[in-house]
Design a protein around this motif. Structure first.
Motif, PDB file in Angstrom:
ATOM      1  N   MET A   1      -2.325  78.045   2.720  1.00 54.91           N
ATOM      2  CA  MET A   1      -2.608  79.062   3.717  1.00 54.91           C
ATOM      3  C   MET A   1      -2.885  80.411   3.065  1.00 54.91           C
ATOM      4  O   MET A   1      -3.834  81.092   3.408  1.00 54.91           O
ATOM      5  N   LEU A   2      -2.021  80.773   2.120  1.00 56.86           N
ATOM      6  CA  LEU A   2      -2.187  82.051   1.430  1.00 56.86           C
ATOM      7  C   LEU A   2      -3.451  82.047   0.573  1.00 56.86           C
ATOM      8  O   LEU A   2      -4.140  83.054   0.487  1.00 56.86           O
ATOM      9  N   ARG A   3      -3.750  80.910  -0.017  1.00 53.51           N
ATOM     10  CA  ARG A   3      -4.963  80.785  -0.820  1.00 53.51           C
ATOM     11  C   ARG A   3      -6.206  80.948   0.063  1.00 53.51           C
ATOM     12  O   ARG A   3      -7.180  81.580  -0.335  1.00 53.51           O
ATOM     13  N   LEU A   4      -6.171  80.399   1.259  1.00 54.92           N
ATOM     14  CA  LEU A   4      -7.282  80.530   2.190  1.00 54.92           C
ATOM     15  C   LEU A   4      -7.475  81.994   2.598  1.00 54.92           C
ATOM     16  O   LEU A   4      -8.599  82.485   2.666  1.00 54.92           O
ATOM     17  N   LEU A   5      -6.376  82.682   2.858  1.00 51.79           N
ATOM     18  CA  LEU A   5      -6.470  84.103   3.199  1.00 51.79           C
ATOM     19  C   LEU A   5      -7.027  84.908   2.030  1.00 51.79           C
ATOM     20  O   LEU A   5      -7.808  85.843   2.232  1.00 51.79           O
ATOM     21  N   TRP A   6      -6.618  84.570   0.833  1.00 49.05           N
ATOM     22  CA  TRP A   6      -7.074  85.318  -0.338  1.00 49.05           C
ATOM     23  C   TRP A   6      -8.559  85.083  -0.610  1.00 49.05           C
ATOM     24  O   TRP A   6      -9.257  85.984  -1.056  1.00 49.05           O
ATOM     25  N   HIS A   8     -10.779  84.610   1.625  1.00 46.23           N
ATOM     26  CA  HIS A   8     -11.510  85.311   2.684  1.00 46.23           C
ATOM     27  C   HIS A   8     -10.916  86.698   2.924  1.00 46.23           C
ATOM     28  O   HIS A   8     -10.761  87.134   4.063  1.00 46.23           O
ATOM     29  N   ILE A   9     -10.614  87.397   1.840  1.00 49.34           N
ATOM     30  CA  ILE A   9      -9.929  88.689   1.942  1.00 49.34           C
ATOM     31  C   ILE A   9     -10.783  89.737   2.652  1.00 49.34           C
ATOM     32  O   ILE A   9     -10.253  90.593   3.356  1.00 49.34           O
ATOM     33  N   ASP A  10     -12.099  89.667   2.504  1.00 51.99           N
ATOM     34  CA  ASP A  10     -12.973  90.631   3.186  1.00 51.99           C
ATOM     35  C   ASP A  10     -12.888  90.478   4.698  1.00 51.99           C
ATOM     36  O   ASP A  10     -12.787  91.470   5.428  1.00 51.99           O
ATOM     37  N   GLU A  11     -12.923  89.235   5.162  1.00 52.17           N
ATOM     38  CA  GLU A  11     -12.829  88.993   6.599  1.00 52.17           C
ATOM     39  C   GLU A  11     -11.456  89.374   7.132  1.00 52.17           C
ATOM     40  O   GLU A  11     -11.335  89.926   8.231  1.00 52.17           O
ATOM     41  N   VAL A  12     -10.410  89.081   6.362  1.00 49.12           N
ATOM     42  CA  VAL A  12      -9.049  89.447   6.767  1.00 49.12           C
ATOM     43  C   VAL A  12      -8.916  90.963   6.860  1.00 49.12           C
ATOM     44  O   VAL A  12      -8.344  91.492   7.825  1.00 49.12           O
ATOM     45  N   LEU A  17      -8.441  95.891  10.002  1.00 51.53           N
ATOM     46  CA  LEU A  17      -8.999  97.204  10.313  1.00 51.53           C
ATOM     47  C   LEU A  17      -9.400  97.298  11.780  1.00 51.53           C
ATOM     48  O   LEU A  17      -9.169  98.319  12.434  1.00 51.53           O
ATOM     49  N   PHE A  18      -9.972  96.234  12.316  1.00 52.41           N
ATOM     50  CA  PHE A  18     -10.338  96.222  13.731  1.00 52.41           C
ATOM     51  C   PHE A  18      -9.092  96.334  14.613  1.00 52.41           C
ATOM     52  O   PHE A  18      -9.094  97.077  15.602  1.00 52.41           O
ATOM     53  N   ALA A  50     -21.202  92.379   6.825  1.00 57.39           N
ATOM     54  CA  ALA A  50     -21.663  92.464   5.438  1.00 57.39           C
ATOM     55  C   ALA A  50     -21.016  91.376   4.580  1.00 57.39           C
ATOM     56  O   ALA A  50     -21.685  90.756   3.740  1.00 57.39           O
ATOM     57  N   SER A  51     -19.727  91.114   4.791  1.00 61.26           N
ATOM     58  CA  SER A  51     -19.066  90.071   4.000  1.00 61.26           C
ATOM     59  C   SER A  51     -19.532  88.684   4.413  1.00 61.26           C
ATOM     60  O   SER A  51     -19.593  87.773   3.591  1.00 61.26           O
ATOM     61  N   TYR A  52     -19.878  88.517   5.670  1.00 63.36           N
ATOM     62  CA  TYR A  52     -20.390  87.233   6.140  1.00 63.36           C
ATOM     63  C   TYR A  52     -21.775  86.945   5.564  1.00 63.36           C
ATOM     64  O   TYR A  52     -22.109  85.805   5.280  1.00 63.36           O
ATOM     65  N   GLY A  53     -22.578  87.998   5.388  1.00 67.41           N
ATOM     66  CA  GLY A  53     -23.933  87.814   4.878  1.00 67.41           C
ATOM     67  C   GLY A  53     -24.017  87.656   3.375  1.00 67.41           C
ATOM     68  O   GLY A  53     -25.047  87.243   2.849  1.00 67.41           O
ATOM     69  N   PHE A  54     -22.934  87.960   2.646  1.00 67.27           N
ATOM     70  CA  PHE A  54     -22.955  87.860   1.185  1.00 67.27           C
ATOM     71  C   PHE A  54     -22.681  86.427   0.758  1.00 67.27           C
ATOM     72  O   PHE A  54     -21.742  85.796   1.215  1.00 67.27           O
TER      73      PHE A  54
END
Length: 124
Positions: A1-6, A8-12, A17-18, A50-54
């Protein structure tokens, strides 16, 4: 779980922030703080797009050396949406700040509840 979050850190970071911007927008009564919360929400959406498009290992979609394979290029649509969104966001923020300044000059407060009360008193 933590690896998955790491991974996708940009999305997290965009979601966090939202959420901070949304709670700022909802819980503060000061108009300037509400505008700041709204701007944070805009920024989070731009970060997410931006992170989704990279895509790692891909190049900008510029036609060079006769390479026609679309699998080698990044999708330019998220970047263009972010750029357009930034322009619109700056315009909306400027209008909100101008209206807030106008309300402050008229009612001498930035508290939304006090402004609503004064508007109701004017209507009577």
């Amino acid at each position: 779980m933590l690896r998955l979050l790491w991974t996708h850190i940009d999305e997290v970071a965009a979601v966090v922030l939202f959420c901070i911007g949304f709670t700022t927008l909802l819980l503060n009564r000061n108009m300037i703080k509400k505008i700041i919360g709204f701007s944070m929400m805009d920024t989070a959406i731009f970060l997410f797009l931006a992170s989704y498009g990279f895509l790692a290992g891909r190049e900008a979609p510029i036609y060079i050396d006769g390479i026609n394979d679309p699998a080698l290029y990044v999708n330019p649509l998220p970047a263009s949406l972010v750029l357009t969104g930034i322009v619109v966001s700056v315009s909306v923020t400027a209008i909100m700040l101008a209206l807030t300044l106008r309300m402050y000059r008229r009612y001498r407060t930035l508290d939304i509840d006090e402004i609503a009360e004064k508007v109701r008193e004017e209507g009577k």
